[in-house]
Design a protein around this motif. Structure first.
Motif, PDB file in Angstrom:
ATOM      1  N   LEU A   1     -12.450 -31.569  84.127  1.00 49.82           N
ATOM      2  CA  LEU A   1     -13.105 -30.265  84.105  1.00 49.82           C
ATOM      3  C   LEU A   1     -12.295 -29.284  83.256  1.00 49.82           C
ATOM      4  O   LEU A   1     -11.085 -29.133  83.433  1.00 49.82           O
ATOM      5  N   GLY A   2     -12.983 -28.578  82.348  1.00 52.24           N
ATOM      6  CA  GLY A   2     -12.346 -27.554  81.547  1.00 52.24           C
ATOM      7  C   GLY A   2     -12.296 -26.233  82.280  1.00 52.24           C
ATOM      8  O   GLY A   2     -12.816 -26.099  83.395  1.00 52.24           O
ATOM      9  N   PRO A   3     -11.680 -25.214  81.678  1.00 51.51           N
ATOM     10  CA  PRO A   3     -11.495 -23.923  82.361  1.00 51.51           C
ATOM     11  C   PRO A   3     -12.796 -23.238  82.769  1.00 51.51           C
ATOM     12  O   PRO A   3     -12.860 -22.636  83.846  1.00 51.51           O
ATOM     13  N   LYS A   4     -13.818 -23.309  81.944  1.00 54.75           N
ATOM     14  CA  LYS A   4     -15.099 -22.674  82.289  1.00 54.75           C
ATOM     15  C   LYS A   4     -15.717 -23.334  83.514  1.00 54.75           C
ATOM     16  O   LYS A   4     -16.197 -22.650  84.431  1.00 54.75           O
TER      17      LYS A   4
ATOM     18  N   ALA B   1     -18.619 -33.985  77.807  1.00 57.55           N
ATOM     19  CA  ALA B   1     -18.294 -32.831  76.957  1.00 57.55           C
ATOM     20  C   ALA B   1     -18.619 -31.512  77.650  1.00 57.55           C
ATOM     21  O   ALA B   1     -17.867 -30.539  77.534  1.00 57.55           O
ATOM     22  N   SER B   2     -19.719 -31.481  78.387  1.00 60.83           N
ATOM     23  CA  SER B   2     -20.107 -30.239  79.065  1.00 60.83           C
ATOM     24  C   SER B   2     -19.110 -29.888  80.167  1.00 60.83           C
ATOM     25  O   SER B   2     -18.736 -28.725  80.340  1.00 60.83           O
ATOM     26  N   LEU B   3     -18.675 -30.894  80.925  1.00 65.10           N
ATOM     27  CA  LEU B   3     -17.736 -30.628  82.010  1.00 65.10           C
ATOM     28  C   LEU B   3     -16.370 -30.197  81.474  1.00 65.10           C
ATOM     29  O   LEU B   3     -15.638 -29.480  82.154  1.00 65.10           O
ATOM     30  N   ALA B   4     -16.037 -30.622  80.279  1.00 60.89           N
ATOM     31  CA  ALA B   4     -14.720 -30.318  79.706  1.00 60.89           C
ATOM     32  C   ALA B   4     -14.637 -28.914  79.125  1.00 60.89           C
ATOM     33  O   ALA B   4     -13.568 -28.486  78.683  1.00 60.89           O
TER      34      ALA B   4
ATOM     35  N   VAL C   1     -18.046 -34.818  91.875  1.00 66.54           N
ATOM     36  CA  VAL C   1     -18.098 -34.707  90.422  1.00 66.54           C
ATOM     37  C   VAL C   1     -18.982 -35.818  89.871  1.00 66.54           C
ATOM     38  O   VAL C   1     -18.712 -37.004  90.080  1.00 66.54           O
ATOM     39  N   VAL C   2     -20.052 -35.426  89.189  1.00 65.94           N
ATOM     40  CA  VAL C   2     -20.974 -36.364  88.547  1.00 65.94           C
ATOM     41  C   VAL C   2     -20.747 -36.246  87.046  1.00 65.94           C
ATOM     42  O   VAL C   2     -21.001 -35.198  86.454  1.00 65.94           O
ATOM     43  N   THR C   3     -20.253 -37.302  86.428  1.00 62.97           N
ATOM     44  CA  THR C   3     -19.908 -37.278  85.012  1.00 62.97           C
ATOM     45  C   THR C   3     -20.825 -38.217  84.240  1.00 62.97           C
ATOM     46  O   THR C   3     -20.801 -39.435  84.444  1.00 62.97           O
ATOM     47  N   GLY C   4     -21.652 -37.645  83.366  1.00 60.15           N
ATOM     48  CA  GLY C   4     -22.569 -38.445  82.565  1.00 60.15           C
ATOM     49  C   GLY C   4     -21.877 -39.026  81.347  1.00 60.15           C
ATOM     50  O   GLY C   4     -20.934 -38.458  80.808  1.00 60.15           O
ATOM     51  N   ARG C   5     -22.368 -40.184  80.895  1.00 53.54           N
ATOM     52  CA  ARG C   5     -21.765 -40.849  79.738  1.00 53.54           C
ATOM     53  C   ARG C   5     -21.960 -40.054  78.450  1.00 53.54           C
ATOM     54  O   ARG C   5     -21.146 -40.108  77.542  1.00 53.54           O
ATOM     55  N   GLY C   6     -23.070 -39.354  78.355  1.00 55.50           N
ATOM     56  CA  GLY C   6     -23.353 -38.590  77.147  1.00 55.50           C
ATOM     57  C   GLY C   6     -24.469 -37.611  77.405  1.00 55.50           C
ATOM     58  O   GLY C   6     -25.167 -37.697  78.422  1.00 55.50           O
ATOM     59  N   PRO C   7     -24.693 -36.651  76.487  1.00 54.23           N
ATOM     60  CA  PRO C   7     -25.704 -35.613  76.716  1.00 54.23           C
ATOM     61  C   PRO C   7     -27.124 -36.148  76.841  1.00 54.23           C
ATOM     62  O   PRO C   7     -27.965 -35.505  77.464  1.00 54.23           O
TER      63      PRO C   7
END
Length: 250
Positions: free
Chosen positions: A61-64, A246-249, A78-84
């Motif tokens: 997870l990134g700061p935002k 990428a979105s979570l980061a 935390v649900v992390t998708g492989r790609g957009p």
């Protein structure tokens, strides 16, 4: 002969009437890889993981994204998708301790057919990115032992027909957890209240995986669904953080 594009459109229209990602009751969605072999309770690290340093921050997870996680939350799914644009993802339940965040096992999962979006719309076949509460549960089958309010309905949690890949949707809504996207927390997952308006979709749940992509929900194997239901504790203010890598980061 019905084309694949036409079939997807017809299926999407029919499932919007019953649930997941569009309405109230339910509409199954997934085709996941073979479940992880570990049977450790959610939020409890495997022995080898326990020996490793517990992260002070939620990994990935990134700061935002981190800033959107409520300070009171002590359980984070935390649900992390492989790609957009991918319907494949992974789910991990983290428990905050005095030394950091303890991760549970990694569970394979499905999300929406077309991936993820920052601005979900009804029928877009994408899962909304963001941080949302997990306050209510329910399903067609009896409560497996959750501390969340549980609404059992054999008629409301319907999952008829087949999914995008021709898989049966039977059992998809045996157990569900409502994701507090465009809904009124403290109500049944079947409640139709849409604070953002009907055009922004709703009925976004975590539910039992049926072996294919969803309309907007997140799905995991039945045994993992039961583990998650039993682990979540309203006193720990559980939330879900979900999106592609990428979105979570951000």
């Amino acid at each position: 002969m019905i084309t694949h594009r036409a079939r997807v459109a017809l299926l999407a229209a029919s499932l919007l009437l019953t649930g997941c990602g569009g309405g109230a009751a339910a509409s199954p969605d997934h085709n996941a890889p073979a479940p992880a072999t570990t049977s450790a309770a959610p939020g409890t690290p495997a022995p080898e993981a326990a020996a490793r340093t517990v992260p002070r921050q939620l990994p990935g997870l990134g700061p935002k994204t981190r800033s959107a996680v409520p300070a009171a939350a002590r359980q984070v799914v935390v649900v992390t998708g492989r790609g957009p644009d991918s319907p494949l993802s992974e789910v991990v339940l983290h428990r905050r301790t005095g030394t950091g965040w303890q991760p549970g096992p990694v569970w394979p999962a499905h999300n929406a057919l077309r991936g993820w979006t920052d601005h979900h719309r009804a029928g877009d076949l994408r899962t909304p990115i963001g941080v949302y509460g997990l306050s209510d549960a329910g399903g067609r089958l009896p409560d497996p032992g959750t501390r969340l309010p549980y609404d059992r309905s054999t008629g409301g949690f319907r999952s008829p027909g087949t999914g995008f890949e021709g898989e049966s949707l039977a059992g998809s809504f045996d157990h569900v957890i409502a994701i507090d996207y465009n809904r009124e927390p403290g109500t049944s997952p079947l409640d139709w209240t849409r604070p953002l308006g009907a055009g922004r979709g709703g009925g976004i749940w975590i539910h039992v995986d049926h072996g294919g992509p969803t309309h907007g929900c997140v799905s995991i194997a039945e045994r993992h669904m039961k583990d998650l239901l039993r682990a979540l504790d309203p006193a720990l203010h559980p939330v879900v953080v979900m999106g592609d890598h990428a979105s979570l980061a951000r």
